[in-house]
Design a protein around this motif. Structure first.
Motif, short mmCIF file in Angstrom:
data_model
loop_
_atom_site.label_atom_id
_atom_site.label_comp_id
_atom_site.label_asym_id
_atom_site.label_seq_id
_atom_site.Cartn_x
_atom_site.Cartn_y
_atom_site.Cartn_z
N LYS A 44 -2.52 14.75 5.26
CA LYS A 44 -2.95 13.34 5.57
C LYS A 44 -3.11 12.28 4.49
O LYS A 44 -2.66 11.20 4.44
CB LYS A 44 -4.58 13.29 6.19
N ALA A 45 -3.43 13.01 3.31
CA ALA A 45 -3.44 12.24 1.95
C ALA A 45 -2.18 11.92 1.68
O ALA A 45 -1.92 10.63 1.24
CB ALA A 45 -4.02 13.33 0.85
N LEU A 46 -1.07 12.75 1.73
CA LEU A 46 0.39 12.30 1.36
C LEU A 46 0.60 11.31 2.36
O LEU A 46 1.32 10.24 1.90
CB LEU A 46 1.37 13.57 1.50
N LEU A 47 0.25 11.34 3.73
CA LEU A 47 0.67 10.31 4.68
C LEU A 47 0.22 9.01 4.47
O LEU A 47 0.65 7.72 4.50
CB LEU A 47 0.59 10.83 6.13
N ASP A 48 -1.06 8.92 4.01
CA ASP A 48 -1.99 7.86 3.72
C ASP A 48 -1.27 7.05 2.55
O ASP A 48 -1.30 5.78 2.42
CB ASP A 48 -3.41 8.25 3.59
N VAL A 66 -8.03 18.02 -2.66
CA VAL A 66 -8.95 17.99 -1.67
C VAL A 66 -10.46 18.38 -1.61
O VAL A 66 -10.58 19.21 -2.13
CB VAL A 66 -8.09 18.99 -0.50
N ASP A 67 -11.00 17.59 -1.03
CA ASP A 67 -12.78 17.81 -0.89
C ASP A 67 -12.80 18.54 0.24
O ASP A 67 -13.11 18.01 1.54
CB ASP A 67 -13.20 16.54 -0.78
N LEU A 68 -13.31 19.84 0.08
CA LEU A 68 -13.55 20.76 1.16
C LEU A 68 -14.88 20.43 2.00
O LEU A 68 -14.92 20.78 3.14
CB LEU A 68 -13.70 22.09 0.58
N SER A 69 -15.57 19.58 1.36
CA SER A 69 -16.87 19.23 2.15
C SER A 69 -16.69 17.86 3.15
O SER A 69 -17.50 17.64 3.76
CB SER A 69 -17.81 18.80 1.15
#
Length: 214
Positions: A44-48, A66-69
């Motif tokens: 999602k971060a790459l797409l965004d 990536v924030d796991l929380s």
């Protein structure tokens, strides 16, 4: 000093491991991580950011952030994110980055429940309890179909069944961290089980593990 207690739960798509893992974490007051969402969050971060999905270096950089929380299941379960995640999940550098983050998560007190495809074999091979949750492809496809229809959507059982089989082949045939039960994992076949029966079976396995660890 007490060591955090880790429960590793693996299995193929739609076997019920997510539902079971969340219930177990709630029962024991442990932290829960659906490791599949870490790949989806990276995608999602790459797409965004409008970045390519075929550049391993870029994907690894995103994976390390990536924030796991902050993993939102509702947002990350979208089909297009799943498709993108399957492209980056085969990249060794991305897997290494996310496995590092997942291992760090597994050390949270008082304990953790991690579910995914390679928890017992790769992420937490020393976990005191490992459970491999499975069910026949037909049963898993039916569950996914019912889930979509019950939520008001429309679904094609035959297409879902083919998708389940395709994902199994991809997960089990992957060169890096293929899906397979750890040698010391308990096999929990939920084909003929209700969620409650599966939970009670898992609970007895975990209770035995906790008493061994005491």
């Amino acid at each position: 000093m007490t060591t955090p207690f880790t429960i590793a739960i693996d299995g193929p798509a739609a076997a019920g491991k997510g539902t079971l893992s969340r219930r177990i974490a709630e029962e024991y007051g442990f932290h829960h991580l659906d490791t599949g969402l870490t790949y989806r969050a990276t995608a999602k971060a790459l797409l965004d950011a409008g970045l390519p999905l075929d550049d391993e270096t870029v994907a690894e950089t995103m994976a390390r952030k990536v924030d796991l929380s902050g993993l939102d299941r509702a947002v990350l379960s979208k089909h297009e994110i799943g498709e993108a995640a399957s492209k980056i999940a085969v990249m060794p550098a991305v897997r290494r980055a996310l496995v590092d983050a997942q291992r760090a998560f597994s050390l949270k007190e008082p304990g953790t429940v991690l579910d995914g495809r390679d928890i017992g074999t790769v992420v937490c091979p020393d976990a005191p309890v490992k459970i491999y949750v499975t069910a026949s492809a037909e049963v898993r496809a039916r569950r996914r179909y019912d889930e979509i229809v019950n939520a008001g959507g429309s679904a094609d059982y035959a297409a879902i069944f083919e998708d389940v089989k395709r994902r199994d082949e991809r997960d089990m045939g992957r060169a890096d961290s293929p899906l397979r039960p750890a040698e010391d994992a308990y096999l929990l076949d939920t084909s003929e089980m209700s969620i409650e029966a599966a939970f009670q079976t898992a609970k007895s396995i975990i209770d035995a593990g906790l008493s061994r660890n005491a």
